[in-house]
Design a protein around this motif. Structure first.
Motif, PDB file in Angstrom:
ATOM      1  N   ASP A  96       9.796  -8.286 -40.338  1.00  0.00           N
ATOM      2  CA  ASP A  96      11.182  -8.615 -40.708  1.00  0.00           C
ATOM      3  C   ASP A  96      11.937  -8.468 -39.418  1.00  0.00           C
ATOM      4  O   ASP A  96      11.673  -7.835 -38.809  1.00  0.00           O
ATOM      5  CB  ASP A  96      12.034  -7.793 -41.626  1.00  0.00           C
ATOM      6  N   CYS A  97      13.146  -9.318 -39.352  1.00  0.00           N
ATOM      7  CA  CYS A  97      13.955  -9.309 -38.260  1.00  0.00           C
ATOM      8  C   CYS A  97      15.071  -8.117 -37.963  1.00  0.00           C
ATOM      9  O   CYS A  97      15.690  -7.881 -37.081  1.00  0.00           O
ATOM     10  CB  CYS A  97      14.546 -10.637 -37.801  1.00  0.00           C
ATOM     11  N   CYS A  98      15.638  -7.911 -39.045  1.00  0.00           N
ATOM     12  CA  CYS A  98      16.683  -6.965 -39.268  1.00  0.00           C
ATOM     13  C   CYS A  98      16.732  -5.986 -40.578  1.00  0.00           C
ATOM     14  O   CYS A  98      15.882  -6.510 -41.445  1.00  0.00           O
ATOM     15  CB  CYS A  98      18.027  -7.766 -39.052  1.00  0.00           C
ATOM     16  N   VAL A  99      17.734  -5.152 -40.789  1.00  0.00           N
ATOM     17  CA  VAL A  99      17.548  -4.250 -41.895  1.00  0.00           C
ATOM     18  C   VAL A  99      18.035  -5.059 -43.163  1.00  0.00           C
ATOM     19  O   VAL A  99      17.618  -4.796 -44.332  1.00  0.00           O
ATOM     20  CB  VAL A  99      18.644  -3.282 -41.921  1.00  0.00           C
ATOM     21  N   PHE A 100      18.940  -6.215 -42.794  1.00  0.00           N
ATOM     22  CA  PHE A 100      19.123  -7.190 -44.099  1.00  0.00           C
ATOM     23  C   PHE A 100      18.149  -7.874 -44.676  1.00  0.00           C
ATOM     24  O   PHE A 100      18.058  -8.026 -45.689  1.00  0.00           O
ATOM     25  CB  PHE A 100      20.396  -8.243 -43.633  1.00  0.00           C
ATOM     26  N   SER A 123      19.966  -7.941 -50.144  1.00  0.00           N
ATOM     27  CA  SER A 123      20.067  -8.542 -51.404  1.00  0.00           C
ATOM     28  C   SER A 123      20.077 -10.238 -50.691  1.00  0.00           C
ATOM     29  O   SER A 123      19.802 -11.052 -51.653  1.00  0.00           O
ATOM     30  CB  SER A 123      21.224  -8.592 -52.407  1.00  0.00           C
ATOM     31  N   VAL A 124      20.551 -10.397 -49.529  1.00  0.00           N
ATOM     32  CA  VAL A 124      20.434 -11.785 -48.883  1.00  0.00           C
ATOM     33  C   VAL A 124      20.174 -11.702 -47.436  1.00  0.00           C
ATOM     34  O   VAL A 124      20.402 -10.592 -46.701  1.00  0.00           O
ATOM     35  CB  VAL A 124      21.938 -12.057 -49.011  1.00  0.00           C
ATOM     36  N   PRO A 125      19.314 -12.335 -47.217  1.00  0.00           N
ATOM     37  CA  PRO A 125      18.773 -12.427 -45.710  1.00  0.00           C
ATOM     38  C   PRO A 125      19.955 -12.745 -44.902  1.00  0.00           C
ATOM     39  O   PRO A 125      20.828 -13.354 -45.018  1.00  0.00           O
ATOM     40  CB  PRO A 125      17.667 -13.414 -45.565  1.00  0.00           C
ATOM     41  N   CYS A 126      19.641 -12.397 -43.385  1.00  0.00           N
ATOM     42  CA  CYS A 126      20.698 -12.450 -42.572  1.00  0.00           C
ATOM     43  C   CYS A 126      20.939 -13.838 -42.184  1.00  0.00           C
ATOM     44  O   CYS A 126      20.083 -14.872 -42.405  1.00  0.00           O
ATOM     45  CB  CYS A 126      20.292 -11.801 -41.060  1.00  0.00           C
ATOM     46  N   PRO A 127      22.215 -14.194 -41.555  1.00  0.00           N
ATOM     47  CA  PRO A 127      22.392 -15.685 -41.471  1.00  0.00           C
ATOM     48  C   PRO A 127      21.701 -16.366 -40.715  1.00  0.00           C
ATOM     49  O   PRO A 127      21.319 -17.676 -40.964  1.00  0.00           O
ATOM     50  CB  PRO A 127      23.664 -15.485 -40.771  1.00  0.00           C
ATOM     51  N   PRO A 128      20.899 -15.867 -39.522  1.00  0.00           N
ATOM     52  CA  PRO A 128      20.125 -16.916 -38.640  1.00  0.00           C
ATOM     53  C   PRO A 128      18.754 -17.208 -39.705  1.00  0.00           C
ATOM     54  O   PRO A 128      18.246 -18.408 -39.418  1.00  0.00           O
ATOM     55  CB  PRO A 128      19.469 -16.112 -37.547  1.00  0.00           C
ATOM     56  N   VAL A 129      18.444 -16.270 -40.582  1.00  0.00           N
ATOM     57  CA  VAL A 129      17.352 -16.558 -41.317  1.00  0.00           C
ATOM     58  C   VAL A 129      17.706 -17.788 -42.621  1.00  0.00           C
ATOM     59  O   VAL A 129      16.996 -18.760 -42.726  1.00  0.00           O
ATOM     60  CB  VAL A 129      16.694 -15.512 -41.937  1.00  0.00           C
ATOM     61  N   GLN A 166      29.100  -6.626 -44.576  1.00  0.00           N
ATOM     62  CA  GLN A 166      29.166  -7.949 -43.676  1.00  0.00           C
ATOM     63  C   GLN A 166      28.327  -7.940 -42.712  1.00  0.00           C
ATOM     64  O   GLN A 166      27.755  -7.006 -42.032  1.00  0.00           O
ATOM     65  CB  GLN A 166      30.485  -7.927 -42.918  1.00  0.00           C
ATOM     66  N   MET A 167      27.506  -8.917 -42.642  1.00  0.00           N
ATOM     67  CA  MET A 167      26.321  -9.295 -41.733  1.00  0.00           C
ATOM     68  C   MET A 167      26.926  -9.942 -40.621  1.00  0.00           C
ATOM     69  O   MET A 167      27.804 -10.847 -40.497  1.00  0.00           O
ATOM     70  CB  MET A 167      25.299 -10.229 -42.335  1.00  0.00           C
ATOM     71  N   PRO A 168      26.601  -9.826 -39.511  1.00  0.00           N
ATOM     72  CA  PRO A 168      27.087 -10.192 -38.099  1.00  0.00           C
ATOM     73  C   PRO A 168      26.193 -11.623 -37.990  1.00  0.00           C
ATOM     74  O   PRO A 168      25.212 -12.010 -38.613  1.00  0.00           O
ATOM     75  CB  PRO A 168      26.254  -9.549 -36.999  1.00  0.00           C
ATOM     76  N   VAL A 169      27.218 -12.740 -37.789  1.00  0.00           N
ATOM     77  CA  VAL A 169      26.530 -14.246 -37.849  1.00  0.00           C
ATOM     78  C   VAL A 169      25.715 -14.553 -36.688  1.00  0.00           C
ATOM     79  O   VAL A 169      24.812 -15.579 -36.678  1.00  0.00           O
ATOM     80  CB  VAL A 169      27.833 -15.167 -37.845  1.00  0.00           C
ATOM     81  N   ASP A 170      25.758 -14.046 -35.580  1.00  0.00           N
ATOM     82  CA  ASP A 170      25.390 -14.344 -34.334  1.00  0.00           C
ATOM     83  C   ASP A 170      24.146 -13.133 -33.613  1.00  0.00           C
ATOM     84  O   ASP A 170      23.789 -13.413 -32.731  1.00  0.00           O
ATOM     85  CB  ASP A 170      26.048 -14.613 -33.415  1.00  0.00           C
ATOM     86  N   ALA A 171      23.646 -12.253 -34.647  1.00  0.00           N
ATOM     87  CA  ALA A 171      22.861 -11.281 -34.106  1.00  0.00           C
ATOM     88  C   ALA A 171      22.336 -10.594 -35.353  1.00  0.00           C
ATOM     89  O   ALA A 171      22.691 -10.669 -36.453  1.00  0.00           O
ATOM     90  CB  ALA A 171      23.798  -9.986 -33.423  1.00  0.00           C
ATOM     91  N   CYS A 172      21.231  -9.735 -34.920  1.00  0.00           N
ATOM     92  CA  CYS A 172      20.400  -9.049 -36.172  1.00  0.00           C
ATOM     93  C   CYS A 172      20.748  -7.664 -35.921  1.00  0.00           C
ATOM     94  O   CYS A 172      21.237  -7.221 -34.881  1.00  0.00           O
ATOM     95  CB  CYS A 172      18.848  -9.270 -35.855  1.00  0.00           C
ATOM     96  N   GLN A 173      20.938  -6.889 -37.171  1.00  0.00           N
ATOM     97  CA  GLN A 173      21.269  -5.393 -37.201  1.00  0.00           C
ATOM     98  C   GLN A 173      19.808  -5.082 -37.335  1.00  0.00           C
ATOM     99  O   GLN A 173      19.338  -4.816 -38.292  1.00  0.00           O
ATOM    100  CB  GLN A 173      22.265  -5.134 -38.422  1.00  0.00           C
ATOM    101  N   PHE A 174      19.435  -4.098 -36.143  1.00  0.00           N
ATOM    102  CA  PHE A 174      18.264  -3.373 -36.293  1.00  0.00           C
ATOM    103  C   PHE A 174      18.203  -1.980 -36.656  1.00  0.00           C
ATOM    104  O   PHE A 174      17.143  -1.523 -37.515  1.00  0.00           O
ATOM    105  CB  PHE A 174      17.701  -3.327 -34.783  1.00  0.00           C
ATOM    106  N   PHE A 175      19.496  -1.350 -36.816  1.00  0.00           N
ATOM    107  CA  PHE A 175      19.466  -0.249 -37.641  1.00  0.00           C
ATOM    108  C   PHE A 175      20.648   0.077 -38.382  1.00  0.00           C
ATOM    109  O   PHE A 175      21.519  -0.933 -38.404  1.00  0.00           O
ATOM    110  CB  PHE A 175      19.691   1.024 -36.612  1.00  0.00           C
ATOM    111  N   TYR A 176      20.476   0.829 -39.243  1.00  0.00           N
ATOM    112  CA  TYR A 176      21.698   1.023 -40.517  1.00  0.00           C
ATOM    113  C   TYR A 176      21.508   2.650 -40.773  1.00  0.00           C
ATOM    114  O   TYR A 176      20.349   3.013 -41.317  1.00  0.00           O
ATOM    115  CB  TYR A 176      21.532   0.162 -41.517  1.00  0.00           C
ATOM    116  N   VAL A 177      22.470   3.148 -40.800  1.00  0.00           N
ATOM    117  CA  VAL A 177      22.415   4.498 -41.302  1.00  0.00           C
ATOM    118  C   VAL A 177      22.831   4.636 -42.928  1.00  0.00           C
ATOM    119  O   VAL A 177      24.181   4.118 -43.153  1.00  0.00           O
ATOM    120  CB  VAL A 177      23.277   5.523 -40.553  1.00  0.00           C
ATOM    121  N   CYS A 178      22.206   5.023 -43.722  1.00  0.00           N
ATOM    122  CA  CYS A 178      22.556   4.874 -45.255  1.00  0.00           C
ATOM    123  C   CYS A 178      23.646   6.011 -45.520  1.00  0.00           C
ATOM    124  O   CYS A 178      23.605   7.072 -44.947  1.00  0.00           O
ATOM    125  CB  CYS A 178      21.335   5.404 -46.201  1.00  0.00           C
TER     126      CYS A 178
END
Length: 69
Positions: free
Chosen positions: A44-48, A53-59, A19-31
């Motif tokens: 790029d602004c975030c890991v998404f 497969s889909v860019p973040c909601p702000p984009v 799930q992507m946050p709708v009001d913020a970017c996620q800068f880190f993600y641990v596989c």
């Protein structure tokens, strides 16, 4: 607007749908496959936007032109 994106780890190829946050970017993600800490690629602004497969909601809202702030 799509709120789920499948992240693909560039190191091991493991995929996870998140799930992507709708009001913020996620800068880190641990596989969950190998433990690699993913960070956005340069420009790029975030890991998404880098590994998803889909860019973040702000984009998505701005037609792919706006970076998170």
């Amino acid at each position: 607007m799509q709120l789920e994106s499948t992240l693909t780890c560039p190191k091991c190829g493991f995929q996870a749908t998140e799930q992507m946050p709708v009001d913020a970017c996620q800068f880190f993600y641990v596989c969950r496959g190998c433990g690699e800490k993913l960070k956005p690629k340069p420009g790029d602004c975030c890991v998404f936007c880098s590994y998803g497969s889909v860019p973040c909601p702000p984009v998505q809202e701005d037609g792919g032109h706006k970076c998170c702030s």
